[in-house]
Design an enzyme around this catalytic site. Structure first.
Site, PDB file in Angstrom:
ATOM      1  N   LEU A   1       0.882  -1.168   0.000  1.00  0.00           N
ATOM      2  CA  LEU A   1       0.000   0.000   0.000  1.00  0.00           C
ATOM      3  C   LEU A   1       0.914   1.210   0.000  1.00  0.00           C
ATOM      4  CD1 LEU A   1      -2.858  -0.575   2.646  1.00  0.00           C
ATOM      5  CD2 LEU A   1      -3.152  -0.185   0.194  1.00  0.00           C
ATOM      6  N   ASP A   2       0.660   2.192  -0.854  1.00  0.00           N
ATOM      7  CA  ASP A   2       1.573   3.332  -0.869  1.00  0.00           C
ATOM      8  C   ASP A   2       1.405   4.181   0.393  1.00  0.00           C
ATOM      9  OD1 ASP A   2      -0.303   5.537  -1.336  1.00  0.00           O
ATOM     10  OD2 ASP A   2      -0.541   4.732  -3.351  1.00  0.00           O
ATOM     11  N   ILE A   3       2.329   5.084   0.580  1.00  0.00           N
ATOM     12  CA  ILE A   3       2.420   5.829   1.841  1.00  0.00           C
ATOM     13  C   ILE A   3       1.175   6.665   2.127  1.00  0.00           C
ATOM     14  CG2 ILE A   3       3.560   7.854   0.838  1.00  0.00           C
ATOM     15  CD1 ILE A   3       5.416   7.779   3.345  1.00  0.00           C
TER      16      ILE A   3
ATOM     17  N   SER B   1      -1.906   5.776   1.370  1.00  0.00           N
ATOM     18  CA  SER B   1      -3.093   4.929   1.438  1.00  0.00           C
ATOM     19  C   SER B   1      -3.182   4.232   2.794  1.00  0.00           C
ATOM     20  CB  SER B   1      -3.055   3.877   0.324  1.00  0.00           C
ATOM     21  OG  SER B   1      -2.993   4.496  -0.948  1.00  0.00           O
TER      22      SER B   1
END
Length: 248
Positions: free
Chosen positions: A120-122, A124
């Protein structure tokens, strides 16, 4: 298929373990091919040969944990970067969800080889899986995975009053990223400013890039389900063990 292939690769193909685990087991003398112990790394086998593992390997594998965390904004999924902490930093007794029903007791040794099975990107939030079990990692992020992932995405349309139905259809199937056509997705409105995305692939920042291509600005992104496992009521920043009765 009659060509010999690496024993560790064949063990992974058979779903016995990950390649890394296979190499560990081979080195420890825990793997047999047609009943004979094979302890040399890089050994090759034919697909017709029978592979078995010693009980020690199965016992060690059963101790490996899989942890579900509700990742907050500002944490990265994997290695620490640019001053940001990795999500694994949240895995401590104080952050364990009080409603976790698993009988497993937390111990710091569970943090060894605990890796994210998907990212999960930062920016999200939501369901992130961390596991010591190579079989689970392969099942979730291997090239042949069929496990779908569901996201709730709050958006704002930047090109007018409302996203045209034709662009909603393009989000479902019709967009290309990095020169490759995306797999079919299920994208539908949940309410006037929130979409549900269900994907079977996970290119870098895929949903944000898809939205940008049709004039949608992403205001918030939350992963709520991976296969048969849901985020549920797990509070943000807290974690629990994957239940014995849960399957992705």
């Amino acid at each position: 298929m009659t060509e010999p292939l690496r024993l560790s690769k064949r063990m992974s193909e058979l779903g016995l373990c990950s390649r890394r685990e296979a190499d560990e087991w081979i080195a420890r003398g825990w793997v047999r091919v047609d009943g004979i112990v094979v302890s040399e790394l890089g050994s090759k086998v034919l697909p017709s040969q029978r592979i078995s593992v010693e009980r020690q390997a199965a016992a060690e594998q059963s101790k490996r944990v899989t942890i579900l965390i509700n990742k907050p904004v500002g944490f990265v999924s994997g290695q620490a970067e640019d001053g940001y902490q990795p999500a694994v930093a949240l895995i401590k007794e104080a952050n364990r969800w009080s409603e976790d029903s698993s009988p497993t007791l937390f111990h710091p040794t569970q943090l060894r080889s605990l890796v994210p099975a998907g990212r999960l990107d930062i920016d999200s939030v939501g369901l992130l899986v961390l596991t010591q079990d190579g079989r689970i990692a392969k099942h979730l992020i291997g090239e042949e995975t069929s496990v779908d992932k569901e996201y709730l995405v709050r958006v704002r349309y930047t090109k007018g009053d409302k996203l045209p139905d034709s662009d909603l259809r393009r989000l479902n199937f019709g967009l290309t990223l990095d020169g490759k056509k995306l797999k079919p997705a299920i994208v539908k409105w949940q309410n006037e400013d929130q979409l549900s995305f269900t994907l079977r692939e996970g290119k870098k920042r895929q949903i944000r890039r898809m939205c940008d291509m049709v004039g949608l600005k992403v205001l918030g992104l939350k992963r709520v389900r991976i296969g048969g496992v849901k985020l549920g009521n797990l509070p943000e920043g807290q974690w629990r063990y994957l239940g014995a009765d849960e399957q992705f």
